[in-house]
Enzyme design. Structure first.
Site, PDB file in Angstrom:
ATOM      1  N   ASP A  76      -1.989 -43.878  28.296  1.00  0.00           N
ATOM      2  CA  ASP A  76      -2.528 -42.942  27.606  1.00  0.00           C
ATOM      3  C   ASP A  76      -2.617 -41.803  28.743  1.00  0.00           C
ATOM      4  OD1 ASP A  76      -2.713 -44.122  25.476  1.00  0.00           O
ATOM      5  OD2 ASP A  76      -4.764 -44.128  25.065  1.00  0.00           O
TER       6      ASP A  76
ATOM      7  N   TYR B  85       0.425 -40.221  29.740  1.00  0.00           N
ATOM      8  CA  TYR B  85       1.035 -39.331  28.821  1.00  0.00           C
ATOM      9  C   TYR B  85       0.119 -38.107  29.073  1.00  0.00           C
ATOM     10  CZ  TYR B  85       1.610 -37.414  24.174  1.00  0.00           C
ATOM     11  OH  TYR B  85       1.917 -36.418  22.979  1.00  0.00           O
ATOM     12  N   ASP B  86      -1.333 -38.042  29.023  1.00  0.00           N
ATOM     13  CA  ASP B  86      -1.937 -37.060  29.419  1.00  0.00           C
ATOM     14  C   ASP B  86      -1.555 -36.137  30.302  1.00  0.00           C
ATOM     15  OD1 ASP B  86      -3.536 -37.518  27.178  1.00  0.00           O
ATOM     16  OD2 ASP B  86      -5.257 -38.459  28.095  1.00  0.00           O
TER      17      ASP B  86
ATOM     18  N   SER C  63       6.794 -36.712 -10.544  1.00  0.00           N
ATOM     19  CA  SER C  63       5.740 -37.815 -10.426  1.00  0.00           C
ATOM     20  C   SER C  63       6.405 -39.158 -10.956  1.00  0.00           C
ATOM     21  CB  SER C  63       4.669 -37.525 -11.288  1.00  0.00           C
ATOM     22  OG  SER C  63       3.878 -38.547 -11.823  1.00  0.00           O
ATOM     23  N   LEU C  64       5.605 -40.175 -11.007  1.00  0.00           N
ATOM     24  CA  LEU C  64       6.372 -41.543 -11.229  1.00  0.00           C
ATOM     25  C   LEU C  64       5.733 -41.997 -12.563  1.00  0.00           C
ATOM     26  CD1 LEU C  64       6.523 -43.328  -7.786  1.00  0.00           C
ATOM     27  CD2 LEU C  64       8.430 -42.689  -9.387  1.00  0.00           C
TER      28      LEU C  64
ATOM     29  N   GLU D  18       9.429 -50.552  -2.455  1.00  0.00           N
ATOM     30  CA  GLU D  18       8.716 -50.090  -1.150  1.00  0.00           C
ATOM     31  C   GLU D  18       7.063 -50.130  -1.478  1.00  0.00           C
ATOM     32  OE1 GLU D  18       9.804 -45.586  -0.983  1.00  0.00           O
ATOM     33  OE2 GLU D  18      11.256 -46.991  -0.728  1.00  0.00           O
TER      34      GLU D  18
ATOM     35  N   LYS E  53       3.669 -48.353  -2.176  1.00  0.00           N
ATOM     36  CA  LYS E  53       2.810 -46.840  -2.840  1.00  0.00           C
ATOM     37  C   LYS E  53       1.826 -46.726  -1.967  1.00  0.00           C
ATOM     38  CE  LYS E  53       1.991 -44.676  -7.123  1.00  0.00           C
ATOM     39  NZ  LYS E  53       0.765 -44.014  -6.579  1.00  0.00           N
TER      40      LYS E  53
ATOM     41  N   ASP F   5      -1.386 -44.890  -0.532  1.00  0.00           N
ATOM     42  CA  ASP F   5      -2.441 -44.179  -1.382  1.00  0.00           C
ATOM     43  C   ASP F   5      -2.885 -42.869  -0.390  1.00  0.00           C
ATOM     44  OD1 ASP F   5      -3.939 -43.576  -3.375  1.00  0.00           O
ATOM     45  OD2 ASP F   5      -5.434 -45.232  -2.938  1.00  0.00           O
TER      46      ASP F   5
ATOM     47  N   GLU G 241       4.206 -39.407   2.293  1.00  0.00           N
ATOM     48  CA  GLU G 241       2.521 -39.404   1.848  1.00  0.00           C
ATOM     49  C   GLU G 241       1.944 -39.222   3.067  1.00  0.00           C
ATOM     50  OE1 GLU G 241       2.382 -39.764  -1.384  1.00  0.00           O
ATOM     51  OE2 GLU G 241       0.427 -40.535  -1.727  1.00  0.00           O
TER      52      GLU G 241
ATOM     53  N   TYR H   8       9.144 -41.358   2.532  1.00  0.00           N
ATOM     54  CA  TYR H   8       9.830 -41.960   1.635  1.00  0.00           C
ATOM     55  C   TYR H   8      11.248 -41.584   0.902  1.00  0.00           C
ATOM     56  CZ  TYR H   8       6.520 -40.190  -1.159  1.00  0.00           C
ATOM     57  OH  TYR H   8       5.450 -39.282  -2.044  1.00  0.00           O
TER      58      TYR H   8
ATOM     59  N   LYS I 103      12.794 -48.532  -6.961  1.00  0.00           N
ATOM     60  CA  LYS I 103      13.772 -47.285  -7.202  1.00  0.00           C
ATOM     61  C   LYS I 103      15.147 -48.032  -7.107  1.00  0.00           C
ATOM     62  CE  LYS I 103      10.852 -44.408  -4.232  1.00  0.00           C
ATOM     63  NZ  LYS I 103      10.614 -43.989  -2.867  1.00  0.00           N
TER      64      LYS I 103
ATOM     65  N   LYS J 265       1.418 -50.448 -10.551  1.00  0.00           N
ATOM     66  CA  LYS J 265       0.280 -50.252 -10.118  1.00  0.00           C
ATOM     67  C   LYS J 265      -0.448 -51.822  -9.891  1.00  0.00           C
ATOM     68  CE  LYS J 265      -0.487 -45.756  -9.912  1.00  0.00           C
ATOM     69  NZ  LYS J 265      -1.387 -44.988 -10.990  1.00  0.00           N
TER      70      LYS J 265
ATOM     71  N   CYS K  87     -40.701 -44.489 -18.927  1.00  0.00           N
ATOM     72  CA  CYS K  87     -39.838 -44.261 -17.818  1.00  0.00           C
ATOM     73  C   CYS K  87     -40.344 -45.081 -16.432  1.00  0.00           C
ATOM     74  CB  CYS K  87     -39.944 -42.853 -17.316  1.00  0.00           C
ATOM     75  SG  CYS K  87     -39.274 -42.399 -15.889  1.00  0.00           S
TER      76      CYS K  87
ATOM     77  N   CYS L 253     -42.142 -42.707 -14.049  1.00  0.00           N
ATOM     78  CA  CYS L 253     -43.389 -41.645 -14.149  1.00  0.00           C
ATOM     79  C   CYS L 253     -44.190 -42.337 -15.313  1.00  0.00           C
ATOM     80  CB  CYS L 253     -43.100 -40.146 -14.285  1.00  0.00           C
ATOM     81  SG  CYS L 253     -42.089 -40.327 -15.987  1.00  0.00           S
TER      82      CYS L 253
ATOM     83  N   CYS M  48     -35.939 -40.128 -20.196  1.00  0.00           N
ATOM     84  CA  CYS M  48     -37.435 -40.075 -19.799  1.00  0.00           C
ATOM     85  C   CYS M  48     -37.864 -38.714 -20.501  1.00  0.00           C
ATOM     86  CB  CYS M  48     -37.719 -40.003 -18.489  1.00  0.00           C
ATOM     87  SG  CYS M  48     -39.413 -39.425 -17.969  1.00  0.00           S
TER      88      CYS M  48
ATOM     89  N   CYS N 129     -41.849 -36.213 -14.382  1.00  0.00           N
ATOM     90  CA  CYS N 129     -40.982 -36.897 -13.877  1.00  0.00           C
ATOM     91  C   CYS N 129     -40.227 -36.597 -12.531  1.00  0.00           C
ATOM     92  CB  CYS N 129     -39.984 -37.744 -14.663  1.00  0.00           C
ATOM     93  SG  CYS N 129     -39.063 -39.057 -14.190  1.00  0.00           S
TER      94      CYS N 129
HETATM   95  S1  IVH Z   1       8.681 -41.699  -4.914  1.00  0.00           S
HETATM   96  C1  IVH Z   1      10.485 -38.829  -7.713  1.00  0.00           C
HETATM   97  N1  IVH Z   1       7.630 -43.567  -3.280  1.00  0.00           N
HETATM   98  O1  IVH Z   1       2.907 -41.788  -5.827  1.00  0.00           O
HETATM   99  C2  IVH Z   1       9.875 -40.064  -6.988  1.00  0.00           C
HETATM  100  N2  IVH Z   1       6.057 -41.989  -4.119  1.00  0.00           N
HETATM  101  O2  IVH Z   1       2.643 -41.882  -8.751  1.00  0.00           O
HETATM  102  C3  IVH Z   1       8.769 -39.471  -6.233  1.00  0.00           C
HETATM  103  N3  IVH Z   1       3.898 -42.448  -3.599  1.00  0.00           N
HETATM  104  O3  IVH Z   1       3.149 -38.520  -6.245  1.00  0.00           O
HETATM  105  C4  IVH Z   1       7.748 -40.518  -5.681  1.00  0.00           C
HETATM  106  N4  IVH Z   1       3.959 -44.028  -2.027  1.00  0.00           N
HETATM  107  O4  IVH Z   1       2.751 -39.224  -3.875  1.00  0.00           O
HETATM  108  C5  IVH Z   1       7.546 -42.621  -4.012  1.00  0.00           C
HETATM  109  N5  IVH Z   1       6.974 -45.142  -1.619  1.00  0.00           N
HETATM  110  C6  IVH Z   1       6.689 -44.171  -2.346  1.00  0.00           C
HETATM  111  C7  IVH Z   1       5.462 -43.565  -2.671  1.00  0.00           C
HETATM  112  C8  IVH Z   1       5.116 -42.837  -3.677  1.00  0.00           C
HETATM  113  C9  IVH Z   1       3.303 -43.159  -2.586  1.00  0.00           C
HETATM  114  C10 IVH Z   1       2.943 -41.298  -4.385  1.00  0.00           C
HETATM  115  C11 IVH Z   1       3.631 -39.751  -4.517  1.00  0.00           C
HETATM  116  C12 IVH Z   1       3.616 -39.768  -5.820  1.00  0.00           C
HETATM  117  C13 IVH Z   1       2.907 -40.802  -6.559  1.00  0.00           C
HETATM  118  C14 IVH Z   1       3.353 -41.241  -7.819  1.00  0.00           C
END
Ligand code: IVH
Length: 662
Positions: free
Chosen positions: A28, A31-32, A77-78, A108, A110, A112, A167, A219, A284, A308, A402, A405, A420, A425
């Site tokens: 470090d 690097y600094d 979205s998925l 892969e 997911k 969070d 993400e 991703y 996918k 999920k 309650c 009180c 209550c 209270c």
């Molecule tokens: S693919 C069109 N890959 O999950 C495909 N999404 O529930 C788009 N997420 O809004 C998503 N890890 O924010 C993909 N390895 C991953 C992911 C991922 C997390 C999130 C992403 C999306 C949400 C869908």
């Protein structure tokens, strides 16, 4: 200039080793030293600073707000899968859409966190945005610059234009540290790493974002404009890695569904070993051509699905059941548990929501239960393992009073909640007094929630009526209260005493008694005293009043505390009876005063007449409607008698105008 470029390249290389590969090659301190040297040179030659310089990650000036970004490619979205069956359905559907084709899948993690899109033009990071509604997101470029693993300049051969999706997330360790700091600083804690990541990225001050340990996994490629684009999703991830991104880790390719499902099952356990949060896996279709062929629905691609994880469930024992009182007076049964670790934290309490759920789940003290975290946050009891019962378990009954009180509680018909009804209270008191002072209630100007809180904290008031007994000296003990503001508040309190009684009734905060109902009740009964004496049946006989409202009113007035409260309010001189609607009752009437009045000045008497719509004349004529007789009445009296005009004594005048004078 040469040294600046040299330093940038060195730092970029070490950033990549550290943030992306997790394999730092220098200490470090070393690097600094490089970073400082670059910063010093750039300070000397500000014209040489470029946006892709590693020094630009520290966070620039705060923004007024985030700009909007129209995504060039919508961020879909998925769809979700929760079981093996759902995954097979997904694969079968694709089999039908792509008949006689081999289909490869990539599985892969997911992650969070918060979904973002990053754009690079000729290898330079130009813009980053949140997903937003998928079409339009927020421009968070400045904040994303501060994240070490997001390259500001791509390595190697970059396409002309590239938009990637990924993400932003926070590791468990960083989340823990952040919350520890916040706890010390008395700041609100983040509920989970996702909220912490999202809150940190959506900061108007990029320096705050820079201070948070954020990371990003990339991703997907949304747009690759240029040569040598990938043909499969897996290849895309490899290319992204070469360009310097930290990509979706540990992905695997499958063509056998059985093997894929086995692999997915293993993750159920393996996920606990990760240092960052994932809430499932994403499956996918690997071939980009096949992806294109099956396409998307309006919201999500047909070529991908999110699996999920089921919420982690663990077994523990109910040691006790107690009752908590919420801000609105709702009694909530809560189970005390033998502490167990669930989804990353130790849990020792779980809500039982309400009496109905408690009964339905039949949770008893001593029971063995299965618990989980709803939405991975709030612990709840899933079910009781009745087969483990010994017969020594104790059934819990919700209390009739309650626990805070001792007041009576009321189970509201058609509602699961038990409330209550106590006016004093402690948990409810603050809200009740805020409501009392509110504009639609007693409208006490300058008495807002923070003042009320201070008054309660300093024990200067114990209920709403105590407000009217406050002294200037007491008020001056409050924060930011000087003599003037104390006096102002006393005037406001004095003024509020004259509010119509229906306002007072509403201000008392009886459940289900809104402004309209309060008016109705006062119209009907005329005073609070009368309302206290009516029965539930009598109340229900009023068309607009049902059993629910009636019950609530009767219960309220039955409380001992209510007696005390109303007694104190009456003592303070608060209006408790209906005032006839006198406005305009003297309209068109002309009064003439003769002689001096005992109880008020001529001016006050004139004002009173005018306030009721009448007028005041100086001499008696045919147009005079009343002559008011004071002492030492003179010639006006004779004239009035001659014209036959009604003559009022002072007392009669007060009676007519409805003025209480002592
Ligand atoms: S693919 C069109 N890959 O999950 C495909 N999404 O529930 C788009 N997420 O809004 C998503 N890890 O924010 C993909 N390895 C991953 C992911 C991922 C997390 C999130 C992403 C999306 C949400 C869908």
């Amino acid at each position: 200039m040469k040294r600046i470029e040299e330093l940038r390249q060195l730092i970029r290389y070490h950033d990549y080793q550290y943030y992306v590969l997790d394999a730092p090659e220098i200490s470090d301190q070393e690097y600094d030293r490089l970073f400082q040297e670059l910063a010093t040179l750039e300070k000397k030659h500000p014209n040489l600073v470029t946006l892709d310089s590693p020094t630009q990650r520290v966070g620039g000036k705060p923004l007024e707000g985030f700009g909007q970004v129209q995504h060039a490619i919508p961020l879909l979205s998925l769809g979700n899968a929760f079981s093996e069956g759902d995954i097979r359905d997904f694969a079968n559907r694709l089999g039908r859409l792509l008949p006689n084709q081999e289909i490869e899948y990539v599985v892969e993690q997911k992650i969070d966190g918060l979904s973002v899109a990053l754009e690079y033009v000729n290898g330079l990071f130009t813009r980053g945005a949140t997903r937003g509604d998928g079409e339009i997101g927020e421009d968070i470029t400045e904040n994303l610059r501060t994240i070490g693993s997001i390259p500001l300049r791509l390595r190697g051969d970059a396409p002309e234009r590239l938009i990637v999706r990924g993400e932003v997330f926070m590791s468990f360790e960083a989340f823990k540290k952040l919350n520890e700091q916040r706890s010390m600083a008395n700041e609100m804690l983040f509920a989970n790493p996702r909220n912490a990541a999202s809150g940190s990225v959506r900061q108007l001050d990029p320096r705050v974002t820079a201070s948070r340990a954020l990371d990003a996994f990339i991703y997907g490629i949304l747009l690759w404009q240029g040569d040598k684009g990938p043909l499969t999703h897996g290849e895309g991830l490899e290319k992204l890695k070469e360009l310097g991104f930290r990509t979706s880790p540990e992905y695997q390719v499958f063509s056998d569904i059985r093997k894929m499902i086995d692999h997915i099952e293993q993750w159920q356990v393996k996920r606990a070993l990760l240092s960052y949060p994932i809430d499932g896996l994403v499956i996918k279709v690997n071939s980009l051509m096949q992806q294109e062929e099956v396409g998307s629905t309006a919201r999500s691609p047909r070529w991908a699905i999110a699996y999920k994880f089921p919420a982690e469930e663990v077994t523990t024992r109910v040691v006790d059941i107690s009752v908590g009182v919420g801000r609105t007076g709702v009694l909530t049964p809560v189970a005390t548990l033998d502490p167990v670790s669930v989804a990353g934290s130790v849990v020792s309490r779980a809500t039982l929501h309400n009496e109905d759920i408690l009964k339905e789940k039949d949770v008893r003290i001593g029971d063995t239960v299965i618990i989980r975290k709803a939405g991975d946050v709030i612990p709840e009891i899933v079910r009781v393992l009745k087969e483990n019962r010994t017969g020594n378990e104790k059934v819990f009954r919700m209390p009739d009073v309650c626990p805070e009180c001792g007041s009576e509680v009321l189970r509201v018909p058609r509602e699961a909640a038990i409330r209550c009804m106590g006016v004093a209270c402690p948990v409810q008191l603050r809200e009740t007094i805020i409501h009392f002072a509110s504009r639609a209630g007693m409208d006490i100007q300058g008495l807002g929630p923070s003042v009320i809180e201070q008054l309660l904290d300093k024990k200067l008031i114990h209920d709403a009526a105590d407000l009217y007994y406050l002294t200037k000296e007491q008020l001056m003990q409050l924060e930011r209260f000087g003599e003037k503001s104390a006096e102002n508040l006393l005037v406001a309190l004095e003024n509020s005493k004259k509010r119509p009684v229906e306002k007072l009734l509403y201000a008392l905060g009886i459940r289900f008694v809104g402004e309209r109902t309060a008016e109705l009740l006062i119209d009907q009964f005329g005073s609070l005293q009368k309302l206290r004496e009516v029965s539930q049946e009598e109340l229900e006989s009023i068309p607009e009043i049902g059993p629910r409202i009636a019950n609530s009113i009767v219960t309220f007035f039955r409380q001992e505390q209510t007696d005390e409260l109303l007694g104190k309010l009456a003592n303070a001189g608060i209006r408790m009876e209906k005032t006839e609607n006198r406005q305009g009752m003297l309209s068109g009437k002309q009064f003439v005063f003769t002689g001096g009045l005992q109880k008020m000045s001529r001016q006050e008497a004139s004002d009173l007449v005018k306030s009721l719509g009448g007028s005041v004349g100086s001499s008696v004529t045919k147009k005079t409607d009343y002559v008011v007789l004071g002492d030492k009445a003179g010639s006006k009296l004779t004239k009035a008698e001659a014209l036959g005009i009604p003559i009022l004594t002072e007392a009669e005048f007060y009676e007519l105008t409805g003025k209480d004078v002592v």
